[in-house]
Design an enzyme around this catalytic site. Structure first.
Site, PDB file in Angstrom:
ATOM      1  N   CYS A  90       0.815  -1.223   0.000  1.00 56.55           N
ATOM      2  CA  CYS A  90       0.000   0.000   0.000  1.00 56.55           C
ATOM      3  C   CYS A  90       0.848   1.272   0.000  1.00 56.55           C
ATOM      4  O   CYS A  90       0.528   2.232  -0.709  1.00 56.55           O
ATOM      5  CB  CYS A  90      -0.992  -0.001   1.162  1.00 56.55           C
ATOM      6  N   ASP A 295      -7.493   5.561  -1.550  1.00 52.55           N
ATOM      7  CA  ASP A 295      -7.156   4.356  -0.791  1.00 52.55           C
ATOM      8  C   ASP A 295      -6.656   3.273  -1.745  1.00 52.55           C
ATOM      9  O   ASP A 295      -7.364   2.871  -2.663  1.00 52.55           O
ATOM     10  CB  ASP A 295      -8.416   3.876  -0.061  1.00 52.55           C
ATOM     11  N   HIS A 297      -6.143   0.148  -1.059  1.00 46.81           N
ATOM     12  CA  HIS A 297      -6.460  -1.186  -0.567  1.00 46.81           C
ATOM     13  C   HIS A 297      -7.597  -1.839  -1.347  1.00 46.81           C
ATOM     14  O   HIS A 297      -8.626  -2.234  -0.793  1.00 46.81           O
ATOM     15  CB  HIS A 297      -6.799  -1.130   0.923  1.00 46.81           C
TER      16      HIS A 297
END
Length: 410
Positions: A90, A295, A297
């Site tokens: 990430c 994000d 993820h």
């Protein structure tokens, strides 16, 4: 029990399908809130907007940012390594996003907008190709992971903001198309002289401080302005400035919150990489007391460019409402980024930072100085050319562990 088997089978099938594209952190897609209707100004990478009258423009701006996420089924890293970065990549993806934004600023400009299904300029596809998940792309997950080995990070190990900044600095040397000057400011200090020498490599050391002489600076600027055929990048290499910081111990010191917000208001802003422990995000702005972020993820299949160099690009742009989190939830370990396309742009940034530092209501996050103190200067520091034999030792000295930042306090 037997009557439950079809239900369990269907459930497992659905979960298997979901796991192909989502991770634990993004199973909340349906819970994403719409962008707030508020009178508070919305700041996205140096641009102010109104959520009441410019909501569509705000969402278009956000969806135009490059969104790099976990990927799966790409060629093994190092030939025999992982084929997915789910669970560990990430911060690497956030590093890609902040550098990708610098490339957009460099080649397309801040006003560029992505339109789904519309063919973009060739420069856009060249930027995407630089991040494709294969070993020969300048800023691929393969290159970042393997270059990170030199920073003491094994492939598959989680990075902090400092490590990814150092790796991007090294990789940028090989990008002859963009010709960026990536500078990682250590010890919470930005040294103007170092940056000007880095961005104007044609200056020898004897004349490195010439920019401090107003008469000589005017003469030089007059010459370069008259050289119409001279490419600006031959005079000033576009600067990507990354400043790793630690703004507290276990949580962010509230004294820095207003200063951090003001960083998003600067026209040179590239945003911030950071997040929560072991969960990195790319922060691109704020509204009220909430940070706006992309994000990484989400696990998506790897993308293969077409034979003509075009890249199927829908998965590189986030089309759902942007994520938000309260600024006090931010982990104190961050890296702030800025892009200065010209020397004038950098001088303007310096002026704005000094004005910010002079305000009593906010504590400066870093120091801006004209030149490094003499007791800090060494041949290693002064040699800013990309000679890895010299720079490796210096960078590892500053970055033995990502948690070893100088603690800023009141």
């Amino acid at each position: 029990m037997s009557c439950l088997l079809p239900f369990l089978s269907l459930t497992l099938c659905v979960l298997s399908s979901l796991s192909a594209t989502l991770t634990y952190d993004t199973l909340r897609f349906a819970e994403f809130e719409e962008f707030p209707q508020t009178q508070e100004p919305v700041w996205i990478l140096g641009r102010e907007s109104s959520a009441l009258t410019e909501k569509d423009d705000i969402l278009c701006d956000i969806s135009s940012r490059l969104w790099f996420t976990y990927r799966k089924n790409f060629p093994p890293i190092g030939g025999t390594g992982p084929t997915s970065d789910t669970g560990w990549g990430c911060m690497l993806r956030c590093g890609q996003m902040i550098l990708g934004e610098a490339l957009v600023f460099r080649h397309l400009g801040r006003d560029w907008r992505w339109v789904k299904g519309k063919r973009q300029r060739e420069e856009y596809y060249s930027i995407l190709n630089a991040f494709i998940d294969k070993k020969d792309s300048y800023y691929s997950i393969h290159q970042i992971a393997q270059m990170g080995v030199g920073e003491g990070k094994s492939i598959g190990q989680w990075y902090g903001p400092n490590t990814v900044a150092q790796v991007l600095k090294k990789l940028s040397v090989f990008d002859s198309w963009s010709r960026l000057a990536v500078h990682v400011a250590m010890d919470n200090t930005v040294v103007i002289e170092e940056i000007k020498r880095l961005c104007m490599p044609w200056l020898d050391y004897a004349g490195a401080a010439a920019f401090l002489d107003p008469d000589l600076e005017r003469e030089l600027n007059g010459f370069t302005e008259g050289a119409c055929a001279l490419d600006q990048s031959a005079v000033w290499k576009p600067l990507v400035l990354l400043i790793p910081l630690r703004l507290g111990l276990s949580e962010i010191n509230e004294a820095y919150i207003e200063t951090l917000k003001k960083c998003f208001m600067l026209p040179q802003s590239l945003g911030v990489i950071g997040g929560k422990p072991n969960s990195a995000h790319y922060f691109i702005g704020y509204v009220g007391e909430e940070l706006i972020y992309l994000d990484p993820h989400t696990t998506q299949p790897s993308v293969e460019p077409c034979d003509d160099g075009l890249v199927p690009d829908d998965s590189y742009h986030c089309e759902h409402p942007p994520c938000r989190m309260h600024i006090r939830e931010l982990d104190p370990s961050i890296a702030v980024g800025f892009f200065c396309s010209t020397e004038d742009d950098f001088d303007d940034w310096c002026l704005r930072i000094r004005k910010m530092s002079g305000r009593r209501e906010a504590l400066p996050m870093f120091e801006l100085v004209d030149r490094q103190s003499s007791h800090f200067m060494s041949s290693d520091v002064l040699n800013l050319t990309p000679d890895f034999s010299d720079s490796d030792h210096l960078e590892r000295f500053f970055d033995s562990e990502d948690e070893e930042f100088e603690i800023l306090s009141l």
